[in-house]
Design an enzyme around this catalytic site. Structure first.
Site, PDB file in Angstrom:
ATOM      1  CD  GLU A 318      -2.828  -0.897   2.526  1.00 31.58           C
ATOM      2  OE1 GLU A 318      -4.035  -1.111   2.408  1.00 31.58           O
ATOM      3  OE2 GLU A 318      -2.300  -0.578   3.612  1.00 31.58           O
ATOM      4  CB  CYS A 319       0.592   4.341   0.107  1.00 35.16           C
ATOM      5  SG  CYS A 319       0.793   6.115  -0.171  1.00 35.16           S
TER       6      CYS A 319
END
Length: 430
Positions: A318-319
């Site tokens: 994620e990210c």
């Protein structure tokens, strides 16, 4: 009866987080059982508030969680709490849904924090306008922040109508701050004098807020029993990166994974720890761009992640976790490093915000909700498998899936759809 306050402001930057933390710290040090919540999808403020309250801080977000889940979280906390504090987000009426919507749903008295540094009697007009804007809200009063003098405080207090309680003032003081960087507050673990800052802020609170028995009280309903979800991850070993480079983890996500039957272990890529024996890997968001040299130096750690992927085992990135898996990551200052290299392409931190907002992802298991907030831009030849959608039903963050790897800028809130969240770690296509 439990003492309770919803801490709000007319805008960001008024001092909500520090004042909420000061309240939590003071009453926690006095022996009260304090539980704090943060409105909206935020990772950084809860770190500060957790240190202040001595207890994990959960998020409350009407979009990601829904009304009943928000009510349930607070009702459960109130069963063993003397004081409930909920910090709002942005201005009281900003966003859809807003802090006001949450305060009204929970029936919490609102303490309005107002930066009075550049006004006098207009303070009262603004406070009255905020109070009258939404009849659903119950105002506990107004606290003036960054006040210049005793005379200034008297002008502010006298400007309030009798329908609005004066909760005192806090003097302008350069020491009453928390350090910030591009995504918000500096992480609690990186503020070496945090306890001293909290102590100083707590001492600056007016007596009306320092005296526990003067705080407003409320009766919370008993939590509603609910059946736990199926244990789709029974016995599954999930390794999770957790350090100053990878720290954006909702406590509710970790709790849900355990409820689903997963066994969690944590490791630090920043410290060069090897990926522990596991069935699935989660690389959450954080600040890899601030630690490029250290991350790149630990080639043995990155090699174990590549081996995990080559074995076809699931990875959720994620990210910041996704940018760590890119071939190269470049900081805002122009420093760059070759990293894990599982995703072709390069991520570059921009001088301005690239994306911010609540988004949802349609999956075969239904809608999974979350949010996005990043300064980097990712250029890759890998084609997206799908896209999330923002609140205006426009195309949102790309989701890349390849050989058990799911990578996206979207931060998912797992309890919004436990079955969909489980698929990340089972290696099944979304």
């Amino acid at each position: 009866m439990t003492r309770a306050l919803f801490i709000a402001a007319p805008a960001s930057g008024q001092g909500k987080t520090l004042i909420t933390a000061a309240l939590a710290w003071h009453h926690h040090q006095e022996g009260q059982r304090v539980r704090v919540f943060k409105t909206g999808p935020d990772f950084l403020d809860p770190m500060i508030l957790s240190e202040a309250s001595g207890h994990p801080v959960l998020n409350l977000d009407l979009f990601m969680m829904g009304k009943e889940a928000c009510r349930q979280q607070v009702s459960e906390a109130a069963q063993d709490a003397d004081l409930i504090l909920v910090e709002g987000v942005m201005g009281l009426f900003d966003g859809i849904p807003s802090s006001a919507d949450l305060a009204a749903l929970l029936g919490l008295p609102v303490l309005m924090i107002m930066d009075a540094s550049a006004m006098a009697q207009t303070f009262g007009a603004l406070a009255l306008g905020l109070k009258n804007y939404d009849a659903r809200l119950n105002f506990a009063g107004v606290l003036a922040n960054r006040v210049g003098s005793l005379h200034h405080a008297q002008l502010l207090a006298s400007s309030l109508p009798t329908s609005l309680a004066w909760q005192g003032s806090i003097a302008r003081d350069p020491a009453l701050t928390l350090p910030e960087r591009h995504l918000g507050l500096v992480q609690a673990a990186e503020v070496p004098d945090l306890k001293a800052r909290l102590t100083h802020a707590a001492q600056a609170l007016p007596e009306t807020l320092r005296c526990f028995h003067k705080l407003p009280s409320i009766t919370f309903p008993a939590p509603t029993p609910s059946a736990p979800p199926e244990r789709w991850l029974e016995g599954l070993r999930i390794a999770i990166a957790q350090d100053r480079a990878f720290s954006f983890l909702y406590p509710a996500n970790l709790s849900l994974l355990r409820t689903l039957g997963a066994q969690l272990s944590f490791f630090s890529p920043l410290q060069g720890e090897l990926l522990p024996s596991c069935d699935a890997l989660w690389l959450p968001g954080g600040y890899p761009e601030l630690h490029l040299k250290s991350l790149a130096a630990h080639s043995h750690c990155m090699a174990t992640i590549r081996q995990h992927h080559e074995a076809g085992k699931p990875i959720l990135a994620e990210c910041g976790g996704m940018t760590y898996l890119a071939q190269r990551l470049t900081s805002k200052e122009g420093d760059c490093a070759d990293l894990v290299g599982l995703i072709p392409g390069e991520a570059t931190v921009q001088p301005r915000l690239v994306a911010l907002g609540l988004q949802s992802l349609q999956t075969p298991q239904g809608e999974l909700r979350g949010h996005t907030f990043h300064y980097s831009r990712f250029e890759t030849t890998l084609l997206p498998t799908s896209h999330a959608q923002n609140a205006r039903n426009e195309e949102g963050e790309a989701v890349y899936c390849t050989k058990g790897l799911t990578a996206t800028y979207l931060h998912s809130y797992f309890p919004s759809n436990p079955r969909a969240a489980a698929q990340f770690f089972l290696g099944k296509a979304l």
